[in-house]
Scaffold this active site. Structure first.
Site, short mmCIF file in Angstrom:
data_model
loop_
_atom_site.label_atom_id
_atom_site.label_comp_id
_atom_site.label_asym_id
_atom_site.label_seq_id
_atom_site.Cartn_x
_atom_site.Cartn_y
_atom_site.Cartn_z
N ASP A 157 0.84 -1.20 0.00
CA ASP A 157 0.00 0.00 0.00
C ASP A 157 0.88 1.25 0.00
O ASP A 157 2.04 1.21 0.42
CB ASP A 157 -0.88 0.03 1.26
CG ASP A 157 -1.84 -1.14 1.30
OD1 ASP A 157 -2.15 -1.70 0.23
OD2 ASP A 157 -2.27 -1.50 2.42
N1 URA Z 1 -1.19 -5.94 3.87
C1 URA Z 1 -1.68 -4.69 3.92
O1 URA Z 1 -2.71 -4.42 4.52
N2 URA Z 1 -0.98 -3.74 3.26
C2 URA Z 1 0.16 -3.97 2.60
O2 URA Z 1 0.74 -3.03 2.05
C3 URA Z 1 0.65 -5.27 2.57
C4 URA Z 1 -0.05 -6.26 3.22
#
Ligand code: URA
Length: 241
Positions: A110
């Site tokens: 993310d």
């Molecule tokens: N899980 C999440 O919630 N975000 C990420 O970036 C990776 C795994």
């Protein structure tokens, strides 16, 4: 590791290895900035045998690699995409000497997540790494809004259901002495998976960092926003438990 030699035209070789256009490669040759085995190169279509011919630009020898594999310590605020209209991408953090056409992040974090992003131009390897059949685990360090308790361990182990009907594979959570801090190991990569699993337990993730892919940990000496090349031996580690 044995790498089979290939024969390539000089302009294509320069373009691929330096991440420049074929026209720019021709320009370098025209300006007599390129040598092959010590002699100034004159022909764009001169044949180069990888692994034996020595190609240099302005006196700097090119270390031939068919593909590059990069470990990036992604900072928050960047997106795992090749192009984005609004935010800087992880590819913009790659220094010139590692840039090439066809580089892409294999897997996504993310925008607000930090940590290990694997970047390559080797589509086959990336595909294999991302395939659930390869069983390449991902390990995350997370900080939570509230303390975790022992019940989380069982909920993770039994395979949680998130957002009503989405079933997750069994996963692992390790509680650290400060119970707001945990390590989480996932065997798959669903959208926002860590955040959604923690949310399903009535808690929230306030900080998230990927610290390991398969058997390969993020290099702790790598500052946020920097990257380094991953060597062949280390790539094999990705597939070890
Ligand atoms: N899980 C999440 O919630 N975000 C990420 O970036 C990776 C795994």
């Amino acid at each position: 590791m044995y790498i089979k030699p290939e024969t390539l035209r000089l302009d294509r070789y320069l373009s691929a290895q330096l991440g420049i256009s074929r026209n720019d490669a021709k320009e370098l040759i025209k300006k007599r900035q390129v040598t092959v085995n010590g002699e100034i190169a004159k022909l764009y279509d001169m044949k180069i045998v990888t692994g034996s011919d020595i190609v240099s630009v302005n006196g700097n020898e090119i270390n031939y690699r068919k593909y590059v594999y990069i470990m990036l310590n992604k900072p928050a605020g960047t997106v795992c995409a090749v192009k984005d209209e609004l935010s800087p991408t992880v590819l913009e953090l790659i220094p010139q000497e590692l840039r090439r056409k066809g580089l892409f992040p294999a897997g996504r974090l993310d925008k607000d997540t930090e940590g290990f992003v694997f970047i390559t131009d080797d589509g086959e390897l990336a595909h294999k790494m991302l395939s659930p059949r390869s069983h390449v685990d991902k390990i995350y360090y997370a900080e939570l809004d509230r303390e975790a308790d022992e019940s989380y361990i069982e909920r993770f182990e039994e395979g949680m259901t998130i957002d009503g009907d989405e079933k997750c594979l069994p996963a692992k959570i390790e509680l650290l002495p400060d119970r707001k801090k945990v390590y989480i190991t996932l065997h798959e990569g669903k959208y926002h998976q860590v955040k959604r699993m923690i949310h399903a337990l009535g808690n929230e993730v306030v900080y998230l960092k990927r610290v390991q892919i398969g058997g390969l940990p993020l290099d702790e000496t790598l500052p946020l926003g920097s990257c380094r090349e991953i060597m062949h031996k280390e790539i094999e580690k990705i597939y070890t438990k």
